[in-house]
Design a protein around this motif. Sequence first.
Motif, short mmCIF file in Angstrom:
data_model
loop_
_atom_site.label_atom_id
_atom_site.label_comp_id
_atom_site.label_asym_id
_atom_site.label_seq_id
_atom_site.Cartn_x
_atom_site.Cartn_y
_atom_site.Cartn_z
N VAL A 146 37.89 48.15 45.48
CA VAL A 146 36.97 47.24 46.14
C VAL A 146 37.37 45.92 45.73
CG1 VAL A 146 34.55 46.33 46.13
CG2 VAL A 146 34.93 48.78 46.85
N ARG A 147 37.57 45.74 44.25
CA ARG A 147 37.89 44.47 43.65
C ARG A 147 39.57 43.97 44.29
NH1 ARG A 147 37.04 44.04 37.63
NH2 ARG A 147 36.86 41.85 38.13
N SER A 178 39.03 42.63 47.44
CA SER A 178 38.52 41.32 47.57
C SER A 178 39.57 40.24 47.00
CB SER A 178 37.46 41.28 46.59
OG SER A 178 36.67 39.97 46.32
N ILE A 179 40.27 40.55 46.23
CA ILE A 179 41.51 39.39 45.97
C ILE A 179 42.59 39.19 46.92
CG2 ILE A 179 43.49 39.18 44.24
CD1 ILE A 179 41.83 40.07 42.12
N VAL A 231 41.87 39.65 50.05
CA VAL A 231 41.20 38.86 51.24
C VAL A 231 41.25 37.49 50.76
CG1 VAL A 231 39.09 38.53 52.38
CG2 VAL A 231 40.07 40.87 52.20
N ALA A 232 40.89 37.23 49.62
CA ALA A 232 40.84 35.74 49.13
C ALA A 232 42.12 35.18 49.25
CB ALA A 232 40.22 35.70 47.79
N ARG A 237 44.32 35.55 51.33
CA ARG A 237 44.77 35.55 52.69
C ARG A 237 46.17 35.68 53.25
NH1 ARG A 237 40.99 33.14 56.77
NH2 ARG A 237 39.06 33.84 55.73
N GLU A 251 48.96 34.03 52.53
CA GLU A 251 49.98 33.97 51.60
C GLU A 251 50.55 35.04 50.92
OE1 GLU A 251 47.35 31.85 51.85
OE2 GLU A 251 48.02 29.87 52.45
N VAL A 260 49.73 38.55 48.20
CA VAL A 260 49.66 38.51 46.53
C VAL A 260 50.78 39.79 46.34
CG1 VAL A 260 47.71 37.49 45.85
CG2 VAL A 260 47.81 39.75 46.45
N LEU A 286 35.53 43.99 57.14
CA LEU A 286 35.12 44.84 56.21
C LEU A 286 34.55 44.15 54.92
CD1 LEU A 286 34.19 47.89 56.08
CD2 LEU A 286 36.43 48.12 55.01
N HIS A 287 35.36 43.25 54.61
CA HIS A 287 34.90 42.35 53.18
C HIS A 287 33.87 41.66 53.46
CE1 HIS A 287 35.57 39.28 50.05
NE2 HIS A 287 35.81 40.32 49.33
N TYR A 327 32.21 31.55 46.44
CA TYR A 327 33.40 32.29 47.09
C TYR A 327 34.38 31.51 47.87
CZ TYR A 327 35.78 35.17 50.46
OH TYR A 327 36.73 35.92 51.41
N VAL A 330 38.45 30.50 47.47
CA VAL A 330 39.28 30.82 48.45
C VAL A 330 40.16 29.74 48.44
CG1 VAL A 330 39.84 30.99 50.89
CG2 VAL A 330 37.87 32.52 49.73
N VAL A 387 42.43 29.59 45.49
CA VAL A 387 43.64 30.58 45.62
C VAL A 387 44.59 29.97 46.62
CG1 VAL A 387 44.39 32.71 46.33
CG2 VAL A 387 42.08 32.36 44.97
N ALA A 428 48.54 29.14 45.80
CA ALA A 428 49.61 29.73 46.58
C ALA A 428 50.41 28.64 47.37
CB ALA A 428 48.71 30.53 47.70
N SER A 432 43.36 34.23 41.57
CA SER A 432 41.98 34.23 40.82
C SER A 432 41.22 35.28 40.89
CB SER A 432 41.32 32.75 41.17
OG SER A 432 39.73 33.05 40.84
N ALA A 485 36.71 35.31 42.86
CA ALA A 485 36.10 35.69 43.97
C ALA A 485 35.74 37.35 44.07
CB ALA A 485 36.95 35.27 45.03
N ALA A 486 36.69 37.71 43.30
CA ALA A 486 36.25 39.30 43.59
C ALA A 486 35.15 39.72 42.78
CB ALA A 486 37.37 39.99 42.58
N PHE A 487 34.63 40.96 43.49
CA PHE A 487 33.26 41.46 42.81
C PHE A 487 33.54 41.68 41.21
CE2 PHE A 487 33.57 43.14 47.21
CZ PHE A 487 32.54 42.67 47.70
N ALA A 490 31.37 45.82 42.08
CA ALA A 490 32.56 46.75 42.63
C ALA A 490 32.03 48.15 42.50
CB ALA A 490 33.72 46.50 41.83
#
Lengths: 350, 130
Positions: free
Chosen positions: A31-32, A35-36, A38-39, A41, A43, A45, A94-95, B7, B11, B14, B18, B35, B38-40, B45
């Motif tokens: 889940v985490r 989240s990362i 999606v953040a 995007r 570019e 990771v 979903l996120h 959030y 974004v 990040v 990037a 970063s 933003a994650a739970f 989570a």
Amino acid sequence: MNPQESTGRLATGTAKRLAGQLKNLADPVRVRLLSIIVAARREGVSAGEVAEAFDLTKPTVSHHLKVLGEAGLVTRERSGTHIIYRPTSAARRLHTVLRGIPGEAAAEREEGLRSVLDELDGGWRPAAEEAGASAQVPVERPLPGLLDPEDLLERVQERLTIRFAGVFTPETVHRYLRDSYERLSHSAAVTAHLPALTERFAAERLASVARCEGLLHKVVPEVLFVCVRNAGRSQMAAALLRHLAGDRVQIRSAGSAPGEGVDPDVAAVMTEIGIDLGTEFPKPLTDEVVHSADIVITMGCGDACPVYLGKRYLDWEIPEPLGESRPVIRLIRDEVDRRIRRELLPGLLG
Amino acid sequence: MRGGEDYTSCVSQVRSSAALSAAEPSGAVPAPPPSTEAAFDEEAAALVAHLLKAIADPTRLRLLAMIRHASDGAACVQDLADALDIGQPTASHHLKILVDAGLLVRCKRGKHSWYSVQPERDELVRGLVD
């Protein structure tokens, strides 16, 4: 809205696909990760970057990313020496849906408190402090399912089985309980109290049978619960033990600084499990009551309770329910219940 | 909405980091790690994963869809079992999992138990099954 939606039908194929996707995602680390990613995007990771941020090893992260990839939530692409992970549109959708979950404070707080309560054995940290930061709004939600008579009867069955352990089999208890319920449901005017009345009625019948057959001990041990106000913790404990041990134990409760009445929220969470605190009231701690007890359980009243020789003293660190929200009080109730079953009953009922 | 702002800012943070790394010639200092703000957090989570575990089943997803669209937002076991062409014990089993996970609320009306979506989870359920 298409016609499929308006009837609420979810096509079997769609349901299967979605279930598979959610199953792959249903893990805290993933889940985490999602989240990362999606953040990050477009570019994207690399597994290494994520591993560093998460304090996980790169192979672990790669494994989780692979599972997410199988679910169609991330794509992988080689870029030089690295593999870059990017979210799919399904992942972003979903996120967005999942992001709303932790914002809904009540459940989150409840989860948090549960973990705090789990640590109870290692010493209680003040609940107010834990809850305070995120809890501006007292959130009340019905405890799912608990007001269903069948659920209440199940709890009654469980309690009576414990109370008559070694005297009657669970099946006998069940038979008497069901029969009592049947009989009462024909005559009772107020069905709301039916499970509670049934518990008393069935317990009395079983006790009479046991006495007739000489199965019950005549001498019963006396247990005293002491807290500060005798309005929350010790009331809950006394009522729970009474429902678990019935007249095989003599139960008293008292407070070192008794409050005005039983806390309504405490009474409410007890009603949820079919126990009525209706006629209970806070009582001051007196010398005699301590003297006559065989076992004294103190809960947060410090050393206000006199110590005499020849008694068994237990000190339970149970947090004060006053001012807490109902979800928290439920957790306190369940903790008291757990300790009674684990630490008290074995010695009392043998 | 404090969470929303966090959030969004995250974004963009990040994104810009990037973008910077993309501008750098290869072989230069590696870009800062993404970063995790933003994650739970771990607790959130865990909650999300816990809910997903309960939902992640075709039958349970279909039950949720049915209940969400029931005429008054509530449905009873028999109707649900009939609509999905499954046995009542099967339906009950899945409904219990959803109730235990805090996704559904059960209430008694007359002789039957009726199930509706826990209001707090309505948005989640809507987002998943609509």
